[in-house]
Design a protein around this motif. Structure first.
Motif, short mmCIF file in Angstrom:
data_model
loop_
_atom_site.label_atom_id
_atom_site.label_comp_id
_atom_site.label_asym_id
_atom_site.label_seq_id
_atom_site.Cartn_x
_atom_site.Cartn_y
_atom_site.Cartn_z
N LEU A 132 -31.99 -83.95 126.37
CA LEU A 132 -32.49 -82.59 126.18
C LEU A 132 -31.61 -81.58 126.92
O LEU A 132 -31.50 -80.42 126.50
N ALA A 133 -30.97 -82.01 127.99
CA ALA A 133 -30.10 -81.12 128.75
C ALA A 133 -28.90 -80.66 127.94
O ALA A 133 -28.29 -79.62 128.23
N LEU A 181 -36.21 -79.78 117.46
CA LEU A 181 -34.83 -79.48 117.86
C LEU A 181 -33.77 -80.01 116.90
O LEU A 181 -32.61 -79.65 117.03
N LEU A 182 -34.15 -80.87 115.94
CA LEU A 182 -33.16 -81.47 115.03
C LEU A 182 -33.61 -81.35 113.58
O LEU A 182 -34.80 -81.54 113.28
N THR A 183 -32.66 -81.05 112.69
CA THR A 183 -32.94 -81.15 111.26
C THR A 183 -33.02 -82.63 110.89
O THR A 183 -32.52 -83.50 111.62
N ILE A 206 -18.96 -84.89 122.61
CA ILE A 206 -18.83 -84.43 124.00
C ILE A 206 -19.57 -85.39 124.93
O ILE A 206 -19.05 -85.78 126.00
N SER A 207 -20.76 -85.81 124.54
CA SER A 207 -21.55 -86.73 125.37
C SER A 207 -20.85 -88.07 125.55
O SER A 207 -21.03 -88.75 126.57
N ALA A 208 -20.07 -88.46 124.55
CA ALA A 208 -19.38 -89.76 124.61
C ALA A 208 -18.42 -89.85 125.78
O ALA A 208 -18.03 -90.96 126.19
N GLN A 209 -18.02 -88.69 126.34
CA GLN A 209 -17.10 -88.71 127.48
C GLN A 209 -17.78 -89.21 128.76
O GLN A 209 -17.12 -89.72 129.67
N PRO A 259 -29.71 -76.26 125.46
CA PRO A 259 -28.82 -75.09 125.60
C PRO A 259 -28.18 -74.66 124.28
O PRO A 259 -28.01 -73.46 124.02
N ILE A 260 -27.83 -75.64 123.45
CA ILE A 260 -27.24 -75.31 122.14
C ILE A 260 -28.28 -74.59 121.29
O ILE A 260 -27.99 -73.58 120.65
N SER A 261 -29.50 -75.10 121.31
CA SER A 261 -30.58 -74.50 120.53
C SER A 261 -30.86 -73.07 120.99
O SER A 261 -31.02 -72.16 120.18
N LYS A 262 -30.88 -72.86 122.31
CA LYS A 262 -31.14 -71.52 122.84
C LYS A 262 -30.01 -70.56 122.49
O LYS A 262 -30.23 -69.38 122.22
#
Length: 493
Positions: free
Chosen positions: A403-404, A376-378, A435-438, A408-411
Motif C-alpha cells: 500500500l505504501a 485501488l486497482l482496476t 520499481i518494486s522489483a529493485q 501515493p500513486i493513487s493520490k
C-alpha cells in the motif's frame, strides 16, 4: 500453445514459388501483397507457429531482387481513414511502413497515390512525401473501371497514369489497408511495361483463404469471420475446377473479377497466362501446416473471439448486426459456442460473486485466474498481478505491491493530475511492479514471468478502457469483453 505451422518450411516453399513465378515471365514480376506484412496476428492465431512477420522474413530471403511500392488511395487521404488496430491514419501508416521496410533492409522505391484528386489534403501529402525524398507517382480514376476494357487498356485509361520507375525484378505492391488500389497499380504497370517492350507478370499473394485446404476447414472459416464486415465469402474456384478438374478455394471478389482480369491480360498480351484466379496466387501456407488438429482448435477459438469482439463493435457503432449474424452462423456450422471459451464463464461467475467489474484469464496449462475491481486497482491491473503470482508460485496472501507504493500513486492521480478514478490501470501497476522489483524479491520473481502471459486468453465483464486494452495487447494476451460499458458510462478513456 500447440504448434500447427512449420514456419521454416513455409519460408523455403514461398520464396522458391515466387522466384519460379518471376522466371515464368521476362524477369519482371509485380506482386499484389494482400494482408499485413509485419504484424499478421490473425495468421499467427489460427496457425500457431506462423510468425506475425513471416511474409517479411520470406522477402528478406530474396531482398536483393525485391523493390517495394506502396499504394494509397486519394479518397482514403481525404476521409482521414484510420487503421483500426493501430489507431493511426493511412498517411501515417504509409510512413510507418516505409520506416519498417527500410529498417529491415528492404528497398522502398516509391509511393503511388491512386485515384488521384488534386484536393488540399492529397496535395499536401504528396508534397510531404516529395520533401522527404520519397518518389511519388500519380494514378488516376478511370471511368468504367474495371469493366470497360477498351477504355482501360488505352491512352485514356492506364495510359494516363504515370509510369512507376522500378529497378528490380520483383516489385511488391502493398498498401496501408484494403481498397487502396494495389491490383490496378499492378495492371497499370503491366500496360506501361508492355508499351516499353517488357513482358512483365502479375501475381497475387494472399494468405487467406488457403486455396489448398478444404472450403469448410476452420482456418478458412476463420478468415470469413475476420472479414465479416467486407461480405467476403469463401467458395470453390469454378474456373480452376473447369480448367484442371481440381478443387481449389478462393473468395467471391477474386472469382467475380477474374473474367475482367483475363480480358485485360488478353488485351495487353494477346493471351492470358492464367486460367483461374487461383493460378494468379503464389501462397504456399497450406503446405506448411504440420498439425491439423492444432490448427482446427486455434481457428475455432479465433472465430469465438471474433464473435465476441464484433458484438462489442456493434455496441460501439463499428459493426453491423449482419456481421454478428454471419459469424454466429459460422459458429453453428462448427458446433461451437461462447461457452467453449472458458475464461468467459469464469469472468461472469466472478462478477456475480463480487457484484463488481471482473476479469478471468486462462493460462497455457488451462488454469483459470480471476480478479475484480477494488478500491485501488482496476480489474485488468489486479488480473495481471494475480496471474503473475500464480505463475511465480507466490501465495495469495503475500502482496507484490505494498500500500505504501499504490496509495501515493493513487493520490497523485486524483490530487495532482485531475483524474476522478483513483484506481491504478494496468500500465501503472506494471511500472510500480518494475520499481518494486529493485527492492522486493517477490516482485522481481513475478516480473520474470511476464513473458508467460503471451497467448493466454482473458475476458472482461465490461468494455475495457483503451489504456488497459492496449497494455494487455502489448503483453499479447487475447482479450474479449462483454458488450457493457463500465458503470453505464458512455465515454471511456
Amino acid at each position: 500453445m500447440k504448434i500447427a505451422f512449420d514456419n521454416n518450411k513455409y519460408l523455403q516453399l514461398q520464396s522458391k514459388n515466387i522466384l519460379d513465378r518471376v522466371a515464368q515471365f521476362g524477369n519482371k514480376l509485380y506482386i499484389e501483397f494482400g494482408g499485413k506484412l509485419f504484424d499478421d496476428y490473425h495468421a499467427s492465431r489460427v496457425l500457431p507457429g506462423f510468425l506475425p512477420d513471416a511474409k517479411l522474413r520470406m522477402l528478406l530471403t530474396i531482398k536483393e531482387k525485391v523493390e517495394v511500392v506502396i499504394a494509397i488511395n486519394s479518397k482514403d487521404i481525404q476521409k482521414n481513414k484510420i487503421r483500426g488496430d493501430l489507431n493511426i491514419n493511412y498517411e501515417s501508416e504509409v510512413l510507418r511502413l516505409i520506416d519498417a521496410f527500410r529498417e529491415s533492409g528492404l528497398y522502398v522505391g516509391s509511393v503511388c497515390i491512386t485515384q488521384y484528386q488534386a484536393v488540399d489534403q492529397v496535395v499536401a501529402f504528396k508534397n510531404k512525401l516529395n520533401n522527404l525524398g520519397i518518389k511519388t507517382y500519380l494514378h488516376y480514376e478511370i471511368q468504367g473501371y474495371p469493366h470497360d476494357i477498351n477504355k482501360i487498356i488505352s491512352d485514356e485509361g492506364f495510359g494516363k497514369n504515370e509510369y512507376i520507375e522500378t529497378s528490380r525484378p520483383i516489385v511488391v505492391v502493398t498498401a496501408p489497408g484494403p481498397g487502396s488500389g494495389k491490383m490496378a497499380t499492378c495492371l497499370s504497370q503491366l500496360y506501361h511495361e508492355h508499351k516499353r517492350g517488357v513482358k512483365a507478370g502479375y501475381a497475387k499473394y494472399e494468405t487467406f483463404p488457403i486455396w489448398s485446404i478444404p472450403l469448410k476447414h476452420p482456418v478458412n472459416l476463420a478468415y470469413e469471420a475476420a472479414t465479416a464486415d467486407l461480405n467476403d465469402v469463401n467458395m470453390i474456384d469454378p474456373y480452376h475446377l473447369e480448367a484442371y478438374g481440381k478443387l481449389a478455394v478462393n473468395y467471391n471478389r477474386d472469382v467475380e473479377i477474374f473474367p475482367v482480369l483475363k480480358s485485360m491480360f488478353e488485351a495487353i498480351y494477346g493471351e492470358s497466362p492464367y486460367k483461374s484466379p487461383t493460378d494468379m496466387g503464389v501462397n504456399m501456407a497450406g503446405f506448411a501446416i504440420c498439425n491439423e488438429k492444432a490448427a482446427y482448435e486455434a481457428s475455432k477459438d479465433e472465430i469465438i473471439r471474433r464473435y465476441l469482439n464484433t458484438i462489442v463493435d456493434l455496441r460501439n457503432g463499428k459493426a453491423t448486426q449482419e456481421s454478428v449474424d454471419k459469424i454466429a452462423l459460422l459458429m453453428r456450422q462448427l458446433n461451437i459456442s461462447v461457452d467453449d471459451r472458458k475464461c468467459v464463464k469464469a469472468a461472469l461467475n466472478k462478477r456475480d460473486e463480487s457484484n463488481t467489474v471482473s476479469m478471468a484469464l486462462e493460462l497455457a496449462d488451462g488454469f483459470i485466474v480471476d480478479a475484480k475491481t477494488s478500491a485501488l486497482l482496476t480489474a485488468p491491473a489486479a488480473l495481471i498481478l494475480n496471474a503473475l503470482k500464480h505463475l511465480a508460485g507466490i501465495k495469495d496472501d503475500l502482496p507484490l505491491l505494498s500500500l505504501a507504493i499504490i496509495e501515493p500513486i493513487s493520490k497523485m492521480k486524483t490530487g495532482n493530475l485531475g483524474n476522478h478514478n483513483p484506481r491504478l490501470h494496468a500500465d501503472e501497476v506494471l511500472v510500480a511492479l518494475a520499481i518494486s522489483a529493485q527492492t522486493n524479491p517477490l516482485a522481481e520473481i513475478a516480473m520474470k514471468k511476464l513473458d508467460e502471459l503471451k497467448y493466454t486468453q482473458a475476458h472482461s465483464t465490461v468494455i475495457l478502457p483503451q489504456i488497459d486494452a492496449q497494455v494487455l495487447k502489448k503483453l499479447k494476451i487475447e482479450v474479449t469483453c462483454e458488450p457493457e460499458f463500465y458503470a453505464h458510462r458512455l465515454y471511456i478513456k
